[in-house]
Motif scaffolding. Structure first.
Motif, mmCIF file in Angstrom:
data_model
loop_
_atom_site.group_PDB
_atom_site.id
_atom_site.type_symbol
_atom_site.label_atom_id
_atom_site.label_comp_id
_atom_site.label_asym_id
_atom_site.label_seq_id
_atom_site.Cartn_x
_atom_site.Cartn_y
_atom_site.Cartn_z
ATOM 1 N N LEU A 109 0.814 -1.213 0.000
ATOM 2 C CA LEU A 109 0.000 0.000 0.000
ATOM 3 C C LEU A 109 0.852 1.270 0.000
ATOM 4 N N VAL A 110 2.035 1.203 0.611
ATOM 5 C CA VAL A 110 2.871 2.400 0.725
ATOM 6 C C VAL A 110 3.766 2.582 -0.504
ATOM 7 N N ARG A 111 4.320 1.492 -1.021
ATOM 8 C CA ARG A 111 5.324 1.598 -2.073
ATOM 9 C C ARG A 111 4.764 1.496 -3.491
ATOM 10 N N TYR A 112 3.519 1.082 -3.654
ATOM 11 C CA TYR A 112 2.952 0.920 -4.986
ATOM 12 C C TYR A 112 1.679 1.754 -5.122
ATOM 13 N N THR A 113 1.429 2.234 -6.315
ATOM 14 C CA THR A 113 0.227 3.009 -6.622
ATOM 15 C C THR A 113 -0.649 2.203 -7.578
ATOM 16 N N PHE A 114 -1.894 1.986 -7.204
ATOM 17 C CA PHE A 114 -2.813 1.210 -8.026
ATOM 18 C C PHE A 114 -4.243 1.659 -7.727
ATOM 19 N N THR A 115 -5.157 1.263 -8.575
ATOM 20 C CA THR A 115 -6.554 1.639 -8.419
ATOM 21 C C THR A 115 -7.146 0.987 -7.171
ATOM 22 N N GLY A 116 -7.785 1.795 -6.355
ATOM 23 C CA GLY A 116 -8.398 1.290 -5.134
ATOM 24 C C GLY A 116 -7.510 1.371 -3.905
ATOM 25 N N ARG A 117 -6.300 1.907 -4.082
ATOM 26 C CA ARG A 117 -5.370 1.981 -2.959
ATOM 27 C C ARG A 117 -5.919 2.863 -1.841
ATOM 28 N N LEU A 118 -6.391 4.050 -2.175
ATOM 29 C CA LEU A 118 -6.936 4.950 -1.156
ATOM 30 C C LEU A 118 -8.196 4.380 -0.522
ATOM 31 N N THR A 119 -8.990 3.662 -1.307
ATOM 32 C CA THR A 119 -10.198 3.036 -0.758
ATOM 33 C C THR A 119 -9.835 1.997 0.299
ATOM 34 N N ILE A 120 -8.784 1.228 0.040
ATOM 35 C CA ILE A 120 -8.339 0.232 1.013
ATOM 36 C C ILE A 120 -7.833 0.906 2.285
ATOM 37 N N LEU A 121 -7.057 1.981 2.138
ATOM 38 C CA LEU A 121 -6.550 2.696 3.312
ATOM 39 C C LEU A 121 -7.685 3.274 4.145
ATOM 40 N N ARG A 122 -8.672 3.856 3.479
ATOM 41 C CA ARG A 122 -9.820 4.384 4.215
ATOM 42 C C ARG A 122 -10.642 3.263 4.849
ATOM 43 N N GLY A 123 -10.712 2.135 4.158
ATOM 44 C CA GLY A 123 -11.439 1.004 4.724
ATOM 45 C C GLY A 123 -10.790 0.460 5.978
#
Length: 298
Positions: A109-123
């Motif tokens: 989550l910290v080192r890679y950028t992909f679709t849904g990353r922010l959604t997972i962090l907020r989840g």
């Protein structure tokens, strides 16, 4: 500036901030009250465990005779040995799996950028706001269904309880590791990649050693989550797989209303149940303090 110098400056700054918020005498009074709130009940439990059941029932604070008889009896009256073994097995596996999976997930989550990353962090943050009590019935129905349709016995087994605890511990462990890994410099990983290191080598030989304080924190919190739980352990276990918290709760409930409540044995059982957590804290105290304060000082 060395790490020792930064810690000393941080300590002096914290003390200065505390004195600036509260006057010296008031700060001392608050400290004494807080310490008393912890030490007085703990002292009573310790003294009661060294007293006789009759002495505790009569309201003696200081035992007339000191005895270790209660510590001998609890192994046959409270079925504490089975509970301690089950708790150590389930909680140790939960702590190890939560720390390992949380670190790997946080690294992605910290080192890679992909679709849904922010959604997972907020989840991950949102999952912390769901009370565990609301999840008891759905988890029980889900585990029972797995046993009926898949032929897998989850209710009443240690590994079913392990999965339940891991479900609640993993979001917190992942978020702790996300916060910590954001502060690690990328240059170390880039240098390792330049030397031909793979992602797994970087993860296990660089990230894990550097993140050891945070890994210990996430593991200990996962361990405590399972060790202190009574609700899920009461529903998802049977007498052979019950945890120490359930054994202690059952032992205390069965003694209520008796001709002579064995209060001394209940106090002794409570101290024995708490001892592994105290030992765990003493062993990992250095890493625990470092992990909790990491990121607070730049």
């Amino acid at each position: 500036m060395t790490a020792t110098t930064r810690r000393r400056r941080s300590k002096r700054t914290a003390v200065g901030e505390a004195h600036r918020l509260l006057p010296g005498p008031l700060l001392m009074a608050v400290t004494v009250v807080l310490c008393a709130m912890v030490l007085v009940p703990t002292s009573y439990i310790l003294l009661a465990s060294l007293n006789t059941d009759i002495g505790v029932a009569e309201g003696e604070f200081w035992p007339s005779t000191f005895s270790l008889e209660s510590y001998r009896r609890i192994w046959t009256t409270a079925n504490l040995a089975t509970g301690l073994v089950n708790s150590l097995i389930v909680c140790a596996f939960t702590a190890a799996a939560s720390a390992l999976l949380g670190t790997v997930t946080a690294y992605v989550l910290v080192r890679y950028t992909f679709t849904g990353r922010l959604t997972i962090l907020r989840g991950l943050v949102g999952l912390q706001s769901i009370p565990g009590t609301l999840m008891l019935l759905p988890v029980f129905v889900l585990f029972s269904s797995a046993g009926n349709y898949l032929g897998i016995a989850m209710v009443g087994s240690r590994w079913g309880l392990f999965i339940a605890y891991l479900t609640f511990a993993l979001p917190f462990s992942t978020w702790v590791m996300v916060t910590y890994l954001r502060g690690l410099p990328r240059e170390l990983e880039e240098a390792a990649r330049a030397d031909g290191a793979s992602t797994l080598v970087i993860l296990f030989r660089i990230i894990f050693p550097l993140s050891l304080p945070a890994v210990v924190v996430s593991g200990i919190f996962a361990f405590l989550l399972g060790w202190n739980d009574v609700l899920f352990a009461s529903v998802l276990t049977r007498p052979q797989t019950q945890t120490a918290a359930v054994a202690l709760s059952t032992f205390g409930a069965t003694q209520e209303g008796g001709a002579l409540p064995v209060y001394s044995q209940v106090m002794a059982a409570a101290l024995v149940t708490a001892a592994p957590v105290v030992v765990l804290y003493l062993i990992f105290q250095r890493y625990l303090v470092g992990g909790l304060t990491a990121g607070g000082v730049k």
